[in-house]
Motif scaffolding. Structure first.
Motif, PDB file in Angstrom:
ATOM      1  N   CYS A 120      -4.753   1.395  -4.309  1.00  0.00           N
ATOM      2  CA  CYS A 120      -4.388   1.823  -2.960  1.00  0.00           C
ATOM      3  C   CYS A 120      -3.300   0.900  -2.434  1.00  0.00           C
ATOM      4  N   PHE A 121      -2.535   1.408  -1.472  1.00  0.00           N
ATOM      5  CA  PHE A 121      -1.512   0.606  -0.815  1.00  0.00           C
ATOM      6  C   PHE A 121      -2.118  -0.006   0.448  1.00  0.00           C
ATOM      7  N   GLY A 122      -1.741  -1.264   0.713  1.00  0.00           N
ATOM      8  CA  GLY A 122      -2.266  -1.931   1.892  1.00  0.00           C
ATOM      9  C   GLY A 122      -1.330  -3.017   2.366  1.00  0.00           C
ATOM     10  N   GLY A 123      -1.853  -3.879   3.203  1.00  0.00           N
ATOM     11  CA  GLY A 123      -1.018  -4.870   3.854  1.00  0.00           C
ATOM     12  C   GLY A 123      -0.431  -4.300   5.131  1.00  0.00           C
ATOM     13  N   THR A 124       0.069  -5.186   5.986  1.00  0.00           N
ATOM     14  CA  THR A 124       0.606  -4.766   7.282  1.00  0.00           C
ATOM     15  C   THR A 124       1.685  -3.697   7.146  1.00  0.00           C
ATOM     16  N   ARG A 125       2.498  -3.803   6.097  1.00  0.00           N
ATOM     17  CA  ARG A 125       3.585  -2.838   5.903  1.00  0.00           C
ATOM     18  C   ARG A 125       3.294  -1.834   4.783  1.00  0.00           C
ATOM     19  N   ARG A 126       2.044  -1.803   4.321  1.00  0.00           N
ATOM     20  CA  ARG A 126       1.618  -0.875   3.257  1.00  0.00           C
ATOM     21  C   ARG A 126       2.480  -1.008   2.009  1.00  0.00           C
ATOM     22  N   ASN A 127       2.946  -2.202   1.719  1.00  0.00           N
ATOM     23  CA  ASN A 127       3.788  -2.417   0.532  1.00  0.00           C
ATOM     24  C   ASN A 127       3.127  -3.329  -0.494  1.00  0.00           C
ATOM     25  N   ILE A 128       1.815  -3.495  -0.391  1.00  0.00           N
ATOM     26  CA  ILE A 128       1.054  -4.225  -1.391  1.00  0.00           C
ATOM     27  C   ILE A 128       0.196  -3.222  -2.154  1.00  0.00           C
TER      28      ILE A 128
END
Length: 359
Positions: A329-337
């Motif tokens: 899944c994508f995550g992190g504040t900017r969804r780039n992790i």
């Protein structure tokens, strides 16, 4: 020593010398004591430079946590800035916080041997539980709401993974039945002793966001597993892991057209064969460009990890992991992790794209 014994001894010594001269490739080390990884990371592979622009030259794959029995179901909570994922055999869900990128504590224990996780429009966790063979929502006050435990035909096999359609709040989920085939990941039911199908035909289901009505979307895949939507929600992708039990099942990802509350025009989106070897896709996610990021495994070194497919189904990139990858899944504040649950561990890597959706 006879002449024959001398020749035999010479052959043994020659073999030992040959082995000593053969270079041994060191397995990549992960963890806090591992040496720094030289850039660019050799395990992030660009297969089509024209279409796969998400690989960063100065980002490395990191192992964030290990020690699980079978990690699954990662989902990112945007407001809370944390990742929830399952350790199915240990009957618990874990949480990683963005602040320190560490798994600080158990999030839910017991978890009902939950597999997939997601969040609805209000930020409430939805879990797909093997042991109870249901779909539940965790309310802010701690209560558990059972959203669905039965289909019109009868009890579910063992719900696996799912997503929420934001436009109407409906929940789309798969029911391949793995948790009802073994005690290790749920509870083996008597009907599954000699059959890959414990109850009903494996299928994809929809829970209506208003009425709670459960309807079947498709039973074309042999064992539908991970699923996701395209960025515009007009296509639904479904991973088929039916080859685990059905000889005729193809190792593939399906694509369906979304027609309101229905799926139509089922077809092969991507074949999981790479260099003559075919593993299985499991969890899948779309990025903002319409590329599909698929966990991959059950083949071995050089294959297991994540395979990235362009919107037309061409394989354009690969992330190699030392373990079978179960979900992403994508995550992190900017969804780039990109977070990757892989067998006993949780991995992450920064990418130059963003997840199409929040979880």
């Amino acid at each position: 020593m006879t002449h024959g014994e001398s020749l035999a001894r010479r052959g043994v010594l020659t073999g030992i010398a040959a082995l000593a001269a053969t270079p041994v490739l060191a397995q990549r080390a992960y963890g806090p004591n591992a040496p720094p990884q030289r850039y660019p990371d050799p395990d992030i592979i660009t297969l089509d430079p024209r279409r796969f622009g998400a690989a960063l030259g100065n980002a490395a794959i990191r192992r964030l946590h290990t020690g699980m029995a079978w990690a699954e179901g990662p989902a990112w909570h945007a407001t809370g800035r944390f990742l929830v994922f399952s350790d199915i055999p240990n009957d618990e869900a874990l949480r990683l916080t963005e602040e320190n990128m560490r798994v600080n504590r158990r999030f839910r224990s017991p978890s009902g041997f939950s597999n997939g996780n997601t969040f609805d429009r209000e930020g409430r966790q939805i879990a797909f539980r093997h042991y109870h063979r249901d779909v539940v929502r965790y309310e802010p006050d701690g209560r558990i709401t059972i959203l669905a435990a039965r289909a019109p035909e009868g009890a579910f096999n063992a719900p696996n993974d799912g997503v929420v359609l934001p436009s109407d709040g409906s929940i789309w989920f798969t029911d391949p039945g793995y948790g009802a085939l073994m005690n290790y990941e749920g509870e083996r039911v008597p009907q599954s002793a000699d059959s890959p199908r414990p109850f009903m035909k494996e299928a994809v289901w929809r829970i209506d966001g208003q009425s709670g009505e459960v309807t079947k979307l498709t039973d074309a895949p042999f064992k539908p597993n991970g699923l996701c939507f395209s960025p515009d929600y007009r296509t639904c992708y479904i991973a088929d892991t039916g080859a685990s039990h059905y000889p005729d099942a193809k190792k593939q990802i399906w694509a369906f057209d979304v027609d309101g509350p229905r799926l139509r025009n089922g077809r092969t989106f991507a074949d999981m064969t790479l260099d003559g070897r075919a593993g299985m896709a499991d969890g899948i996610r779309a990025d903002e460009r319409g590329n599909i990021w698929s966990s991959a495994g059950w083949v071995g070194d050089g294959y297991d990890g994540v395979h990235i497919f362009a919107p037309n189904g061409d394989r354009i990139g690969q992330i190699k992991l030392p373990e079978i990858c179960s979900n992403v899944c994508f995550g992190g504040t900017r969804r780039n992790i990109l977070f990757m649950t892989a067998s006993q561990s949780l991995y992450a890597v920064a990418v130059e794209t963003r997840g199409a959706h929040f979880c």
